[in-house]
Write a protein that holds these residues in place. Sequence first.
Motif, short mmCIF file in Angstrom:
data_model
loop_
_atom_site.label_atom_id
_atom_site.label_comp_id
_atom_site.label_asym_id
_atom_site.label_seq_id
_atom_site.Cartn_x
_atom_site.Cartn_y
_atom_site.Cartn_z
N ALA A 217 -57.90 -12.01 -73.96
CA ALA A 217 -57.73 -11.33 -75.26
C ALA A 217 -59.01 -11.44 -76.06
O ALA A 217 -59.67 -12.49 -76.06
N PRO A 218 -59.37 -10.38 -76.75
CA PRO A 218 -60.52 -10.48 -77.64
C PRO A 218 -60.24 -11.52 -78.72
O PRO A 218 -59.10 -11.66 -79.17
N ASN A 219 -61.26 -12.25 -79.10
CA ASN A 219 -61.09 -13.25 -80.15
C ASN A 219 -61.22 -12.56 -81.50
O ASN A 219 -62.32 -12.27 -81.96
N GLN A 220 -60.09 -12.28 -82.09
CA GLN A 220 -60.10 -11.63 -83.40
C GLN A 220 -59.71 -12.59 -84.50
O GLN A 220 -59.35 -12.17 -85.59
N GLY A 221 -59.76 -13.88 -84.19
CA GLY A 221 -59.37 -14.86 -85.20
C GLY A 221 -57.87 -14.99 -85.26
O GLY A 221 -57.17 -14.69 -84.29
N GLY A 222 -57.36 -15.43 -86.39
CA GLY A 222 -55.94 -15.71 -86.49
C GLY A 222 -55.12 -14.51 -86.90
O GLY A 222 -55.60 -13.60 -87.57
N THR A 223 -53.86 -14.54 -86.48
CA THR A 223 -52.89 -13.57 -86.96
C THR A 223 -52.28 -14.19 -88.21
O THR A 223 -51.35 -14.98 -88.14
N VAL A 224 -52.84 -13.85 -89.35
CA VAL A 224 -52.46 -14.52 -90.59
C VAL A 224 -52.30 -13.52 -91.72
O VAL A 224 -52.82 -12.41 -91.67
N ALA A 225 -51.57 -13.95 -92.72
CA ALA A 225 -51.49 -13.23 -93.99
C ALA A 225 -51.00 -11.79 -93.83
O ALA A 225 -51.35 -10.92 -94.62
N GLY A 226 -50.20 -11.54 -92.81
CA GLY A 226 -49.64 -10.21 -92.63
C GLY A 226 -50.69 -9.14 -92.50
O GLY A 226 -50.52 -8.02 -92.98
N SER A 227 -51.80 -9.47 -91.82
CA SER A 227 -52.93 -8.55 -91.82
C SER A 227 -53.30 -8.04 -90.43
O SER A 227 -54.41 -7.56 -90.23
N ALA A 228 -52.40 -8.16 -89.47
CA ALA A 228 -52.75 -7.78 -88.10
C ALA A 228 -53.13 -6.30 -88.01
O ALA A 228 -54.09 -5.94 -87.33
N VAL A 229 -52.40 -5.46 -88.70
CA VAL A 229 -52.70 -4.04 -88.63
C VAL A 229 -53.97 -3.73 -89.43
O VAL A 229 -54.85 -3.00 -88.98
N MET A 230 -54.07 -4.35 -90.59
CA MET A 230 -55.23 -4.09 -91.44
C MET A 230 -56.52 -4.55 -90.76
O MET A 230 -57.52 -3.85 -90.80
N ARG A 231 -56.47 -5.73 -90.14
CA ARG A 231 -57.70 -6.25 -89.54
C ARG A 231 -57.87 -5.87 -88.08
O ARG A 231 -58.97 -5.66 -87.60
N GLY A 232 -56.75 -5.84 -87.36
CA GLY A 232 -56.85 -5.51 -85.94
C GLY A 232 -56.89 -4.02 -85.69
O GLY A 232 -57.46 -3.55 -84.71
N GLY A 233 -56.27 -3.27 -86.60
CA GLY A 233 -56.14 -1.84 -86.41
C GLY A 233 -57.44 -1.08 -86.27
O GLY A 233 -57.61 -0.29 -85.33
N PRO A 234 -58.42 -1.30 -87.16
CA PRO A 234 -59.65 -0.50 -87.09
C PRO A 234 -60.36 -0.59 -85.75
O PRO A 234 -60.88 0.40 -85.24
N ARG A 235 -60.36 -1.77 -85.16
CA ARG A 235 -61.06 -1.92 -83.88
C ARG A 235 -60.35 -1.17 -82.77
O ARG A 235 -60.97 -0.50 -81.94
N ILE A 236 -59.05 -1.31 -82.75
CA ILE A 236 -58.28 -0.65 -81.70
C ILE A 236 -58.36 0.87 -81.86
O ILE A 236 -58.51 1.62 -80.90
N ARG A 237 -58.28 1.28 -83.10
CA ARG A 237 -58.40 2.70 -83.41
C ARG A 237 -59.74 3.25 -82.93
O ARG A 237 -59.82 4.29 -82.27
N ALA A 238 -60.82 2.53 -83.27
CA ALA A 238 -62.16 3.00 -82.91
C ALA A 238 -62.35 2.98 -81.39
O ALA A 238 -62.98 3.88 -80.82
N ALA A 239 -61.81 1.97 -80.75
CA ALA A 239 -61.93 1.88 -79.29
C ALA A 239 -61.20 3.04 -78.63
O ALA A 239 -61.70 3.66 -77.68
N ALA A 240 -60.03 3.33 -79.15
CA ALA A 240 -59.24 4.42 -78.57
C ALA A 240 -59.94 5.76 -78.78
O ALA A 240 -59.99 6.60 -77.86
N ALA A 241 -60.49 5.96 -79.96
CA ALA A 241 -61.20 7.21 -80.23
C ALA A 241 -62.41 7.36 -79.33
O ALA A 241 -62.71 8.44 -78.82
#
Lengths: 530, 169
Positions: A108-132
Amino acid sequence: MRTAFKATKFPRRDLLKAGGALIIGFSWRGALFAQGQDAVGFIAGPDQPDPNRLDTWLAIHADNTATIFMGFVELGQGASTALLQLAAEELDLDMSQVKSVRVETHTAPNQGGTVAGSAVMRGGPRIRAAAAEARLALLALASKKLNVPVDHLAVSKGIVTVVDKPNRSVTYGELVGGKTLGVPFTGKAPLKRPSEYKIVGTRVPRNDIPDKVSGKYVYAQHVRAPGMLHGRIVRPRGQGAYGAGATVVDIDESSIRNIPGVRVIRKRDFVGVVASGEWEAIRAAQQLKVTWGTTASLPGNAGLYEKMRTETTTDTVALERGDVASVLGRAAHVVSKSYRCPYQSHAPFGPNCALADVQPDSALVVCSTQNIYLTRDKVGKVLGIPVDKIRIQYYEGSGTFGHSCHDDAAEAAAILSQAVGKPVRVQFMRWDEHGWDNYGPAHLAEVRAGIDVDGNHLRAEGSRDHDRGESYTTAAVYRDPLPLSNASLIHHCPKGRGEAAAETCGSFEAQLIWQADQIEIRTMNRDVLG
Amino acid sequence: MSSEIKIKVNERLWPVTSSPDTPLLYVLSNELLLQGPRFGCGLAQCGSCSVLVDGVETRSCVTPVGSLAGKSITTLEGLPAWYAKQNGLRKPPALHPVQQAFIDEQAVQCGYCYNGMIIKASELLSKVPRPTEAQIRSAMNGHLCRCGTYPRILKAIVRASQTTSVPPK
């Protein structure tokens, strides 16, 4: 139904190639930095996937499906579904064509912790950009294959079709054909406009729920290993200050003589028991007589907030905007309020559980955690094994508001397994988890707010965290519209505690309601108040 | 510590090797490898370990396995078949209506407590097929959800009650 448990072999992402996979990823930079440097930077190294490698983020398979590699874990918040939505959207795939894999170190990529209800906010942009980016690369391949320019191509469900010639098409899977794409990632692939969304913004059922209601979902508490022993930890009952544990004076092993097959393990002041049966381990842990050098004690809640108000703290100004003090001085209405929140246990519904298989030079630990790489560091420290030889596999545990005894359970299992040379499963009992939880600190916010005659909204806010000796202040003059939340302060205060944001936000929002009431009162009484 | 204990779980008879004082939960988890009942508090306070014993919701974490001879235990895994038997259906549905309703309402967050929620709601609907909201609240009162999904649990049980068969008298 049991999970295979093989500690010896470390997973290699290269295995995906055997399935005829296009492996693509991207480097972490550019627009993604816009999330701010606190959005968990990557650490590239031999012990984790290189974020700059193409194969870190997603793989397109020959069967025209994609695997998305996420650094964020499912905690029941739905992140594993939502992040797939983003990927499917940008890739022009159906939800049925995307999946994720278990989050574990080394893959798994090291994206730090899954904290503060921010998985989509913080994880989303990378996945989105990778997919695009992957979609662009695939379109380039399709253009070559179909011999038409990219702008004459359309994609739906991973099938690339020549516009107006629907019989001329090729699938993502066919394009990849077992080869890697090997294109550089620029981070500049254009993202879809919201008006083009087909999946994002729709109600997609969560992918974990069917297994959760049928009993097929494998929680950390369910994982078993062949030949494993059951472990329990032994700690003094009650509540203790975290990080100030009790010391062992004496262990009376004869106190559990009536329970057969139990071994007592001690490593400095850590005490645990292992047995082949779980019930035997539970009974032994409860019955074992340990004399503790210090007993668990906390001062209690009496006078807590007064103490917080008066104690010496390290003060940080999180935000200063406008001359609040002087403006408050000429405000038409000022109200001071304080908002108090006690120490909060993370209190997972089912206490944490971990299973460790420690070999002389490597270790596998199955546990629930919000940060696999951080857990790995901690396990490495107690084992004395380099982190690149330690594999942490994430399994969901029961719901918890924040960082409960995840690492403690993983460390305990690791210590016990190392001591006995066999896999050991450690289930914390209720008193282990609640008594020695890393409680969320008590919180005190003091807010002064006012409205001046010109209609400016003023706020001076201060908050303190007990036992951290930290206080934060922010002061601002706002013109309408009043901000719903003071992002700057929430971000900084209290530092690093996602769950404490609730207290911070709560006090601000309560104050906001008061201010809104004032506006309404003023509006209704405009004639009188002028 | 072998014994002659046999327990009937989901219509099958299983020999038990644990000692008779072992709570049923640990036998179901470690000998039968079932994943429905699970350890929550170990103190019969939360309900995540619940099973049906002769149709009655029972906390398996405090029920000695030796006390269950001759009784019929149903776990989450056996719920669809139990429902079919109760209602004289020829074939068990894929899911008990309560399970389906929890999916339809997307009620679950972490889902750890849902074993108990489903077991308890199924017990309720087997006795009171069309419960009032007050009856649901009262029945579910001893089951805790740390994620706080109670409103959706309530909605799902209401939904399930609308599709549940009424057992023949």
